[in-house]
Motif scaffolding. Structure first.
Motif, PDB file in Angstrom:
ATOM      1  N   VAL A  83       0.846  -1.197   0.000  1.00 40.09           N
ATOM      2  CA  VAL A  83       0.000   0.000   0.000  1.00 40.09           C
ATOM      3  C   VAL A  83       0.879   1.244   0.000  1.00 40.09           C
ATOM      4  O   VAL A  83       1.507   1.557   1.017  1.00 40.09           O
ATOM      5  CB  VAL A  83      -0.943   0.024   1.228  1.00 40.09           C
ATOM      6  CG1 VAL A  83      -1.846   1.254   1.178  1.00 40.09           C
ATOM      7  CG2 VAL A  83      -1.759  -1.255   1.298  1.00 40.09           C
ATOM      8  N   PRO A  84       0.962   1.986  -1.122  1.00 42.55           N
ATOM      9  CA  PRO A  84       1.729   3.237  -1.144  1.00 42.55           C
ATOM     10  C   PRO A  84       0.855   4.410  -0.682  1.00 42.55           C
ATOM     11  O   PRO A  84      -0.320   4.494  -1.019  1.00 42.55           O
ATOM     12  CB  PRO A  84       2.099   3.385  -2.626  1.00 42.55           C
ATOM     13  CG  PRO A  84       1.007   2.671  -3.354  1.00 42.55           C
ATOM     14  CD  PRO A  84       0.486   1.593  -2.455  1.00 42.55           C
ATOM     15  N   LYS A  85       1.431   5.292   0.110  1.00 43.67           N
ATOM     16  CA  LYS A  85       0.714   6.474   0.599  1.00 43.67           C
ATOM     17  C   LYS A  85       1.578   7.715   0.399  1.00 43.67           C
ATOM     18  O   LYS A  85       2.747   7.727   0.802  1.00 43.67           O
ATOM     19  CB  LYS A  85       0.365   6.317   2.082  1.00 43.67           C
ATOM     20  CG  LYS A  85      -0.556   5.158   2.395  1.00 43.67           C
ATOM     21  CD  LYS A  85      -0.867   5.104   3.885  1.00 43.67           C
ATOM     22  CE  LYS A  85      -1.839   3.973   4.215  1.00 43.67           C
ATOM     23  NZ  LYS A  85      -2.124   3.910   5.678  1.00 43.67           N
ATOM     24  N   HIS A  86       0.993   8.730  -0.221  1.00 42.30           N
ATOM     25  CA  HIS A  86       1.726   9.980  -0.406  1.00 42.30           C
ATOM     26  C   HIS A  86       1.851  10.700   0.933  1.00 42.30           C
ATOM     27  O   HIS A  86       0.885  10.806   1.692  1.00 42.30           O
ATOM     28  CB  HIS A  86       0.993  10.878  -1.407  1.00 42.30           C
ATOM     29  CG  HIS A  86       1.694  12.172  -1.655  1.00 42.30           C
ATOM     30  ND1 HIS A  86       1.360  13.324  -0.983  1.00 42.30           N
ATOM     31  CD2 HIS A  86       2.722  12.491  -2.480  1.00 42.30           C
ATOM     32  CE1 HIS A  86       2.141  14.305  -1.387  1.00 42.30           C
ATOM     33  NE2 HIS A  86       2.977  13.825  -2.305  1.00 42.30           N
ATOM     34  N   THR A  87       3.058  11.157   1.251  1.00 42.48           N
ATOM     35  CA  THR A  87       3.275  11.862   2.516  1.00 42.48           C
ATOM     36  C   THR A  87       3.471  13.360   2.273  1.00 42.48           C
ATOM     37  O   THR A  87       2.577  14.154   2.478  1.00 42.48           O
ATOM     38  CB  THR A  87       4.482  11.277   3.264  1.00 42.48           C
ATOM     39  OG1 THR A  87       5.636  11.274   2.396  1.00 42.48           O
ATOM     40  CG2 THR A  87       4.189   9.850   3.715  1.00 42.48           C
ATOM     41  N   GLN A  88       4.634  13.743   1.776  1.00 46.64           N
ATOM     42  CA  GLN A  88       4.897  15.151   1.483  1.00 46.64           C
ATOM     43  C   GLN A  88       5.867  15.249   0.319  1.00 46.64           C
ATOM     44  O   GLN A  88       6.740  14.420   0.143  1.00 46.64           O
ATOM     45  CB  GLN A  88       5.481  15.865   2.711  1.00 46.64           C
ATOM     46  CG  GLN A  88       6.776  15.248   3.217  1.00 46.64           C
ATOM     47  CD  GLN A  88       7.300  15.954   4.443  1.00 46.64           C
ATOM     48  OE1 GLN A  88       6.703  16.907   4.922  1.00 46.64           O
ATOM     49  NE2 GLN A  88       8.438  15.505   4.954  1.00 46.64           N
ATOM     50  N   GLY A  89       5.655  16.286  -0.486  1.00 45.53           N
ATOM     51  CA  GLY A  89       6.520  16.440  -1.661  1.00 45.53           C
ATOM     52  C   GLY A  89       6.431  15.222  -2.551  1.00 45.53           C
ATOM     53  O   GLY A  89       5.348  14.781  -2.923  1.00 45.53           O
ATOM     54  N   TRP A  90       7.605  14.675  -2.868  1.00 41.78           N
ATOM     55  CA  TRP A  90       7.665  13.487  -3.712  1.00 41.78           C
ATOM     56  C   TRP A  90       7.813  12.203  -2.898  1.00 41.78           C
ATOM     57  O   TRP A  90       7.963  11.116  -3.458  1.00 41.78           O
ATOM     58  CB  TRP A  90       8.841  13.601  -4.683  1.00 41.78           C
ATOM     59  CG  TRP A  90       8.634  14.662  -5.732  1.00 41.78           C
ATOM     60  CD1 TRP A  90       9.043  15.950  -5.680  1.00 41.78           C
ATOM     61  CD2 TRP A  90       7.939  14.511  -6.959  1.00 41.78           C
ATOM     62  NE1 TRP A  90       8.663  16.643  -6.809  1.00 41.78           N
ATOM     63  CE2 TRP A  90       7.978  15.774  -7.623  1.00 41.78           C
ATOM     64  CE3 TRP A  90       7.278  13.460  -7.585  1.00 41.78           C
ATOM     65  CZ2 TRP A  90       7.397  15.986  -8.865  1.00 41.78           C
ATOM     66  CZ3 TRP A  90       6.702  13.673  -8.828  1.00 41.78           C
ATOM     67  CH2 TRP A  90       6.761  14.920  -9.445  1.00 41.78           C
ATOM     68  N   GLN A 113       6.925   8.972  -0.527  1.00 40.13           N
ATOM     69  CA  GLN A 113       5.817   8.035  -0.362  1.00 40.13           C
ATOM     70  C   GLN A 113       6.114   7.066   0.780  1.00 40.13           C
ATOM     71  O   GLN A 113       7.248   6.617   0.940  1.00 40.13           O
ATOM     72  CB  GLN A 113       5.563   7.229  -1.643  1.00 40.13           C
ATOM     73  CG  GLN A 113       4.942   8.032  -2.765  1.00 40.13           C
ATOM     74  CD  GLN A 113       4.342   7.134  -3.824  1.00 40.13           C
ATOM     75  OE1 GLN A 113       3.598   6.214  -3.527  1.00 40.13           O
ATOM     76  NE2 GLN A 113       4.663   7.414  -5.075  1.00 40.13           N
ATOM     77  N   LEU A 114       5.097   6.795   1.565  1.00 36.87           N
ATOM     78  CA  LEU A 114       5.196   5.771   2.599  1.00 36.87           C
ATOM     79  C   LEU A 114       4.659   4.467   2.028  1.00 36.87           C
ATOM     80  O   LEU A 114       3.515   4.403   1.585  1.00 36.87           O
ATOM     81  CB  LEU A 114       4.379   6.172   3.833  1.00 36.87           C
ATOM     82  CG  LEU A 114       4.313   5.132   4.958  1.00 36.87           C
ATOM     83  CD1 LEU A 114       5.688   4.927   5.591  1.00 36.87           C
ATOM     84  CD2 LEU A 114       3.287   5.527   6.006  1.00 36.87           C
ATOM     85  N   LYS A 130       8.070   1.653   5.071  1.00 36.10           N
ATOM     86  CA  LYS A 130       9.313   2.347   4.708  1.00 36.10           C
ATOM     87  C   LYS A 130       8.969   3.608   3.920  1.00 36.10           C
ATOM     88  O   LYS A 130       8.072   3.582   3.062  1.00 36.10           O
ATOM     89  CB  LYS A 130      10.213   1.429   3.865  1.00 36.10           C
ATOM     90  CG  LYS A 130      11.561   2.037   3.495  1.00 36.10           C
ATOM     91  CD  LYS A 130      12.411   1.027   2.729  1.00 36.10           C
ATOM     92  CE  LYS A 130      13.785   1.603   2.419  1.00 36.10           C
ATOM     93  NZ  LYS A 130      14.620   0.613   1.693  1.00 36.10           N
ATOM     94  N   THR A 131       9.661   4.691   4.202  1.00 35.44           N
ATOM     95  CA  THR A 131       9.466   5.940   3.463  1.00 35.44           C
ATOM     96  C   THR A 131      10.467   6.009   2.313  1.00 35.44           C
ATOM     97  O   THR A 131      11.676   5.880   2.529  1.00 35.44           O
ATOM     98  CB  THR A 131       9.650   7.161   4.382  1.00 35.44           C
ATOM     99  OG1 THR A 131       8.682   7.098   5.432  1.00 35.44           O
ATOM    100  CG2 THR A 131       9.455   8.454   3.605  1.00 35.44           C
TER     101      THR A 131
END
Length: 315
Positions: free
Chosen positions: A248-255, A257-258, A271-272
């Protein structure tokens, strides 16, 4: 009349096989409910040709090696009469007692019968199909309800599971799978009021204990130690124990992804990834590396899960 006699003779033959199996294994398997369930499976296999999960059939073969069906005639007659008496009593209960009376007065027996019927259900069926089949045979209702954010599952008004699901889409299927697993693998079932306990553990632990058991099974899979573990390999390992496995990829900030590795409600690893790592090829390589690390974690230490407000995670 002839048809009834034939049917009764067949029932007596099944009863003899169940009795012989129980007598041969009474010193090996101390739990009488579990022994009765395995005796029923043995009788169904040997008289009707029923097929069960390979693990169950292997155990039945081992336990039936010393079965002597040439039992004393008086013992056989007593068993058959007792079997007929139980069948008659069961019919009377079904006709004359309402669901609440069965649940409160004989809850442990009802749940033991449920385990026996789940063992007899089709091995390729889903958890929901197995539970529906078994509860219909026993005329037991089951239902799910929400209580202050917690999902609760009841069978004949007995609470068997209570869990706050945070990340799962198909809560019903996941909850039912955990309940079926608890009846088949969770040990002795006891009743405390209107609550079912599996090995003394309350319904709040039914889901976590089921996940722990299946993760322990997954950890023993030879694929985790005999080859380089990739996402595809890990998906296969989890599928072998009927658990989902997703990235499951999740956008965090900028470019950034978590990336999370999950088995539905359970967070296995995260992992980020920085900007340069988010391109497809590098992300796939990062996920494979996470799977390799997860494999080492599963196979090197006891499985321990922590239940938090954010969900369950592998410690």
């Amino acid at each position: 009349r002839m048809s009834e006699e034939v049917q009764q003779g067949e029932a007596d033959r099944v009863a003899r096989k169940r009795f012989a199996f129980q007598r041969a294994n009474k010193d090996v398997m101390k739990d009488p409910d579990q022994l009765a369930a395995y005796a029923a499976v043995y009788a169904n296999m040997s008289t009707l040709g029923c097929v069960y999960p390979a693990e169950v059939m292997r155990r039945i073969e081992m336990m039936s090696a010393d079965v002597d069906e040439q039992a004393d005639a008086q013992e056989m007659r007593s068993l058959v009469l007792a079997s007929r008496g139980r069948a008659h009593a069961a019919k009377q209960r079904q006709d004359n007692e309402d669901t609440n009376e069965r649940q409160t007065g004989n809850g442990r027996h009802v749940l033991s019968e449920l385990r026996e019927n789940l063992l007899m259900s089709h091995r390729e069926a889903s958890g929901i199909e197995m539970l529906n089949w078994a509860t219909r045979r026993l005329n037991l209702p089951w239902n799910m309800a929400d209580h202050e954010g917690e999902t609760r599952l009841y069978i004949a008004r007995i609470l068997v599971l209570s869990h706050r699901f945070v990340h799962s889409n198909n809560v019903q299927a996941i909850a039912v799978n955990a309940v079926v697993d608890a009846f088949l693998e969770g040990g002795t079932v006891t009743i405390d009021g209107a609550v079912a306990l599996f090995k003394g553990r309350r319904p709040q632990f039914t889901f976590i204990d089921s996940m722990t058991r299946n993760l322990n099974k997954a950890a023993k899979n030879a694929k985790l130690t005999s080859m380089k573990v990739t996402k595809a390999i890990m998906e296969s390992v989890f599928d072998d124990v009927n658990l989902p496995f997703t990235m499951v990829p999740k956008h965090t900030q900028g470019w950034e992804q978590l990336v999370e590795l999950r088995s539905a409600e359970l967070l296995l690893a995260s992992k980020t990834l920085k900007k340069g790592e988010c391109v497809k090829a590098k992300m796939e390589a990062a996920v494979d590396e996470m799977c390799e690390e997860l494999s080492a974690r599963l196979t090197s230490a006891p499985i321990r899960l922590e239940n938090t407000q954010a969900g369950i995670k592998l410690c």
